[in-house]
Design a protein around this motif. Sequence first.
Motif, PDB file in Angstrom:
ATOM      1  N   ALA A 111     -32.288  -8.757 -14.516  1.00  0.00           N
ATOM      2  CA  ALA A 111     -31.398  -9.689 -13.829  1.00  0.00           C
ATOM      3  C   ALA A 111     -31.018  -9.214 -12.440  1.00  0.00           C
ATOM      4  CB  ALA A 111     -30.137  -9.906 -14.669  1.00  0.00           C
ATOM      5  N   ALA A 112     -31.096  -7.911 -12.216  1.00  0.00           N
ATOM      6  CA  ALA A 112     -30.724  -7.383 -10.904  1.00  0.00           C
ATOM      7  C   ALA A 112     -31.655  -7.879  -9.799  1.00  0.00           C
ATOM      8  CB  ALA A 112     -30.726  -5.860 -10.942  1.00  0.00           C
ATOM      9  N   ARG A 113     -32.849  -8.326 -10.167  1.00  0.00           N
ATOM     10  CA  ARG A 113     -33.751  -8.848  -9.131  1.00  0.00           C
ATOM     11  C   ARG A 113     -33.235 -10.168  -8.574  1.00  0.00           C
ATOM     12  NH1 ARG A 113     -38.471 -12.168  -8.647  1.00  0.00           N
ATOM     13  NH2 ARG A 113     -38.371 -12.719 -10.872  1.00  0.00           N
ATOM     14  N   GLY A 114     -32.579 -10.955  -9.423  1.00  0.00           N
ATOM     15  CA  GLY A 114     -32.017 -12.209  -8.953  1.00  0.00           C
ATOM     16  C   GLY A 114     -33.044 -13.192  -8.446  1.00  0.00           C
ATOM     17  N   ASN A 115     -34.247 -13.171  -9.028  1.00  0.00           N
ATOM     18  CA  ASN A 115     -35.323 -14.096  -8.632  1.00  0.00           C
ATOM     19  C   ASN A 115     -35.770 -13.940  -7.176  1.00  0.00           C
ATOM     20  OD1 ASN A 115     -35.554 -15.375 -11.162  1.00  0.00           O
ATOM     21  ND2 ASN A 115     -33.747 -16.626 -10.714  1.00  0.00           N
ATOM     22  N   ARG A 116     -35.467 -12.821  -6.588  1.00  0.00           N
ATOM     23  CA  ARG A 116     -35.927 -12.602  -5.207  1.00  0.00           C
ATOM     24  C   ARG A 116     -37.447 -12.501  -5.168  1.00  0.00           C
ATOM     25  NH1 ARG A 116     -33.116  -7.333  -3.308  1.00  0.00           N
ATOM     26  NH2 ARG A 116     -32.985  -6.990  -5.569  1.00  0.00           N
ATOM     27  N   ALA A 117     -38.034 -13.073  -4.133  1.00  0.00           N
ATOM     28  CA  ALA A 117     -39.482 -13.009  -3.948  1.00  0.00           C
ATOM     29  C   ALA A 117     -39.889 -11.871  -3.038  1.00  0.00           C
ATOM     30  CB  ALA A 117     -39.999 -14.327  -3.387  1.00  0.00           C
ATOM     31  N   VAL A 118     -38.917 -11.258  -2.365  1.00  0.00           N
ATOM     32  CA  VAL A 118     -39.189 -10.140  -1.460  1.00  0.00           C
ATOM     33  C   VAL A 118     -38.223  -9.009  -1.798  1.00  0.00           C
ATOM     34  CG1 VAL A 118     -39.287  -9.325   0.917  1.00  0.00           C
ATOM     35  CG2 VAL A 118     -39.974 -11.674   0.375  1.00  0.00           C
ATOM     36  N   LEU A 119     -38.780  -7.814  -2.004  1.00  0.00           N
ATOM     37  CA  LEU A 119     -37.977  -6.626  -2.278  1.00  0.00           C
ATOM     38  C   LEU A 119     -38.209  -5.621  -1.159  1.00  0.00           C
ATOM     39  CD1 LEU A 119     -36.199  -4.960  -4.291  1.00  0.00           C
ATOM     40  CD2 LEU A 119     -38.339  -4.090  -5.258  1.00  0.00           C
ATOM     41  N   THR A 120     -37.143  -5.164  -0.543  1.00  0.00           N
ATOM     42  CA  THR A 120     -37.270  -4.180   0.534  1.00  0.00           C
ATOM     43  C   THR A 120     -37.272  -2.775  -0.057  1.00  0.00           C
ATOM     44  OG1 THR A 120     -36.176  -5.632   2.122  1.00  0.00           O
ATOM     45  CG2 THR A 120     -36.247  -3.286   2.648  1.00  0.00           C
ATOM     46  N   LEU A 121     -38.360  -2.070   0.185  1.00  0.00           N
ATOM     47  CA  LEU A 121     -38.496  -0.700  -0.308  1.00  0.00           C
ATOM     48  C   LEU A 121     -37.945   0.268   0.714  1.00  0.00           C
ATOM     49  CD1 LEU A 121     -42.180  -0.938  -1.611  1.00  0.00           C
ATOM     50  CD2 LEU A 121     -40.062  -1.467  -2.847  1.00  0.00           C
ATOM     51  N   PRO A 122     -37.169   1.257   0.299  1.00  0.00           N
ATOM     52  CA  PRO A 122     -36.562   2.209   1.245  1.00  0.00           C
ATOM     53  C   PRO A 122     -37.537   3.301   1.673  1.00  0.00           C
ATOM     54  CG  PRO A 122     -35.873   2.744  -0.970  1.00  0.00           C
ATOM     55  CD  PRO A 122     -36.714   1.503  -1.084  1.00  0.00           C
ATOM     56  N   ARG A 123     -38.692   2.873   2.163  1.00  0.00           N
ATOM     57  CA  ARG A 123     -39.712   3.840   2.577  1.00  0.00           C
ATOM     58  C   ARG A 123     -40.684   3.153   3.520  1.00  0.00           C
ATOM     59  NH1 ARG A 123     -43.763   7.189  -1.489  1.00  0.00           N
ATOM     60  NH2 ARG A 123     -44.839   8.395   0.122  1.00  0.00           N
ATOM     61  N   TYR A 124     -41.150   3.888   4.505  1.00  0.00           N
ATOM     62  CA  TYR A 124     -42.131   3.353   5.451  1.00  0.00           C
ATOM     63  C   TYR A 124     -43.520   3.528   4.847  1.00  0.00           C
ATOM     64  CZ  TYR A 124     -44.856   2.700   9.721  1.00  0.00           C
ATOM     65  OH  TYR A 124     -45.756   2.254  10.661  1.00  0.00           O
TER      66      TYR A 124
END
Length: 384
Positions: A75-88
């Motif tokens: 549920a923490a994803r909240g149906n997001r289609a884009v996840l920002t990763l904390p890494r380059y």
Amino acid sequence: MARVALALAAVLVVLPESPACTFCRGNLRSKQTLRMHFASSKAVLHGQLKNPRFDAKTDEGFTDLHISTVLKDDAARGNRAVLTLPRYLPVVGDTPADYLVFCNVANGTLDPSYGVAASPAIVDYLKQAAALNDTDAGKKLGFFFSHLDSAEPTIATDAFFEFARASDTDILKARASFDAGKLRRLLANPATPVERLGVFAFLLGTCGTAEDAAFLAQLLSANPLPERTEAAFGGLLAGYVLLDPQTGWTYTSSVLGDAKRSFGLRLSALETVRFLQVSRGAEVKKEVLKCCAALLPSGDLADQATEDLRRWGWWELTDEVLAQFGKPTHQAPIVRRAIVRYALTCPDAKAKAFITQLRTMDAKLVGDVEAGLSYYDPIVPKSK
């Protein structure tokens, strides 16, 4: 072939559980597999990496994952289609954009914990692997065996890690799923990572034929041994003995008794002998005793064979063990203590007489060894 099958059945019956494959070295036994990452994660997401960037103020790196497949959700994803990763994660040139991310949850937010470049084939592999049941060792390891030669390096590596973590018992349960031809090709392929060779040779020993025994004998007979063969010696030797016991045991004792062989090689051979002793017990006692007898005259490894005989409660070589004590080649403290420890434990009259005499010559040595006996493995029940 029938005789080999019966021998392996005997191994399967008596082999105790071990935490990982005997013939896998180093930290490979503890490598986390994709299936394990999947099981411990709250969310597993696959997609394409885009927009790698640095924050000019903090110099921290970020990359967006555009999610295309949700293998496991929270549920923490909240149906997001884009996840920002904390890494380059640079996506340039031939760098694959497809990426698999394993996430935990921290403070109600997805927290990426592990990621790997992953083609659709890897995603499909993980879906199937995650559905496997750990209680069905044959089906589970049969699945991973089919992927040991995958063209996808990530899949082939992960499948091998599953074998590295598997117990010897589970490997033997799955042997009907193994293909000897594939294992020979993997062993002969110079591109196969050297750390996998010993495991593959052991697998071949569980499913092969006389033809495979000859193949392993050829690898072991090279003079000098190639580095790759020497690094995998224990597994190669185990496979050979399993497939051709008579010739394999003779070869093993000759290696142990050959002072020109390296310490590491003979130690690998001894570890194989220990594996076979644990798995076969009284059935191979005659051969194991010959191997120990071949090793006792060697000052650098006599303590190992002596302690093994003591732990197993096998006293047939008491004369040979005690005869080593006064030799110049056996004066290292670790060797002398091993012989005294053996004599203190052995119920034979000749061992008791040895201790009585030694007390008059070196009471401190006997006393010190006696005081430390409790720190050593107890004797296992004697095999008749």
